[in-house]
Enzyme design. Structure first.
Site, short mmCIF file in Angstrom:
data_model
loop_
_atom_site.label_atom_id
_atom_site.label_comp_id
_atom_site.label_asym_id
_atom_site.label_seq_id
_atom_site.Cartn_x
_atom_site.Cartn_y
_atom_site.Cartn_z
N HIS A 1 -6.62 36.54 4.87
CA HIS A 1 -6.52 37.73 5.72
C HIS A 1 -7.90 38.10 6.27
O HIS A 1 -8.03 38.52 7.42
CB HIS A 1 -5.93 38.88 4.91
CG HIS A 1 -5.26 39.92 5.73
ND1 HIS A 1 -4.76 41.08 5.18
CD2 HIS A 1 -4.99 40.01 7.05
CE1 HIS A 1 -4.22 41.83 6.12
NE2 HIS A 1 -4.35 41.20 7.27
N ASP B 1 -9.27 40.46 1.72
CA ASP B 1 -8.43 39.63 0.87
C ASP B 1 -8.27 38.22 1.44
O ASP B 1 -8.32 38.05 2.66
CB ASP B 1 -7.06 40.29 0.64
CG ASP B 1 -6.35 40.70 1.92
OD1 ASP B 1 -7.00 41.27 2.82
OD2 ASP B 1 -5.13 40.46 2.02
N GLU C 1 1.58 36.90 -0.30
CA GLU C 1 0.83 37.92 -1.04
C GLU C 1 0.74 37.53 -2.51
O GLU C 1 1.72 37.07 -3.10
CB GLU C 1 1.55 39.28 -0.94
CG GLU C 1 1.54 39.91 0.44
CD GLU C 1 0.35 40.82 0.67
OE1 GLU C 1 -0.51 40.94 -0.25
OE2 GLU C 1 0.27 41.39 1.77
N HIS D 1 -3.07 36.64 1.04
CA HIS D 1 -3.46 38.03 0.83
C HIS D 1 -3.51 38.33 -0.67
O HIS D 1 -2.89 37.64 -1.47
CB HIS D 1 -2.42 39.00 1.41
CG HIS D 1 -2.01 38.75 2.82
ND1 HIS D 1 -2.45 39.54 3.87
CD2 HIS D 1 -1.17 37.84 3.37
CE1 HIS D 1 -1.90 39.13 5.00
NE2 HIS D 1 -1.12 38.08 4.72
#
Length: 229
Positions: free
Chosen positions: A129, A139, A91, A26
């Site tokens: 994602h 993303d 992330e 992400h």
């Protein structure tokens, strides 16, 4: 690796004794890693991830790998409908427009190697994602270097772009065999595929799209979907 614990309360047990066999990448879509940490650890937002990598390559662990972080949301990959229970979420602190830094990408590669080794996760099980939720998410975006990951054995990349006759139904069928869902319409599927493998391509489905998805599905077919997973 030097990883700082910054624990989030936003997690639960993995359902049905699931073990992670996916990694979902992400970007945070926030201005800074500090702002992302605050959001991912705030119980009011009910969102989290296992790892966050800052712009400078600093690694933070927010949720233990044996727990279910809340990072993926609705979507599917290879027939798995509960991606949170089947995955590790990573992330990257990035606003969605800025190029990823060299230090950040180096840190990601090191983390991926560690996580993949611990859980025997295959390169084809590293997804974005946008791959598992193409109607909702973009993303890690067009600036993310998927080919670099593939060259390092940390993802996959098509080996051919030799043309084949464009056919939307056939493309959708082959994409399903690779892992994509068919539920969000053809254009959404094509956009998600191109965002990862042909980020600057425009126009209707073409021969290169067909060749690339055919090669991916031939070399990296998913198991038969388990719609109860």
């Amino acid at each position: 690796m030097d990883i700082t614990a910054h624990l989030s309360p936003n997690f639960s047990d993995r359902r049905n004794d699931a073990k992670p066999d996916l990694i979902v990448l992400h970007y945070t879509a926030m201005a800074t890693a500090t702002a992302a940490l605050e959001r991912l650890c705030d119980p009011a937002y009910e969102v989290s991830t296992h790892y966050l990598i800052g712009e400078n390559g600093a690694d933070f662990q927010l949720v233990a790998e044996d727990k279910r972080a809340w990072h993926a949301g609705a979507g599917s990959w290879g027939g798995c409908l509960d991606v949170n229970s089947a995955s590790i979420g990573i992330e990257l602190a990035n606003d969605g427009c800025t190029p990823f830094s060299a230090r950040q990408f180096d840190a990601l590669e090191k983390l991926l190697r560690d996580v993949m080794a611990r859980h025997a996760i295959l390169p084809e099980r590293i997804i974005g994602h946008s791959d598992m939720a193409p109607a909702r998410k973009t993303d890690p975006g067009v600036r993310f270097d998927w080919r670099r990951l593939a060259l390092g054995g940390l993802s996959v990349w098509p080996e051919t772009s030799d043309g084949q006759t464009p056919d939307e139904q056939e493309f959708s069928k082959i994409a399903l065999a690779f892992g994509y869902s068919q539920t969000d319409g053809f254009q959404t599927l094509l956009n998600a595929f191109r965002m990862r493998f042909r980020p600057w391509a425009i126009g209707p489905l073409d021969r290169t799209d067909m060749a690339m998805i055919t090669d991916l599905a031939r070399r990296f077919p998913v198991d038969q979907p388990d719609l109860n997973a």
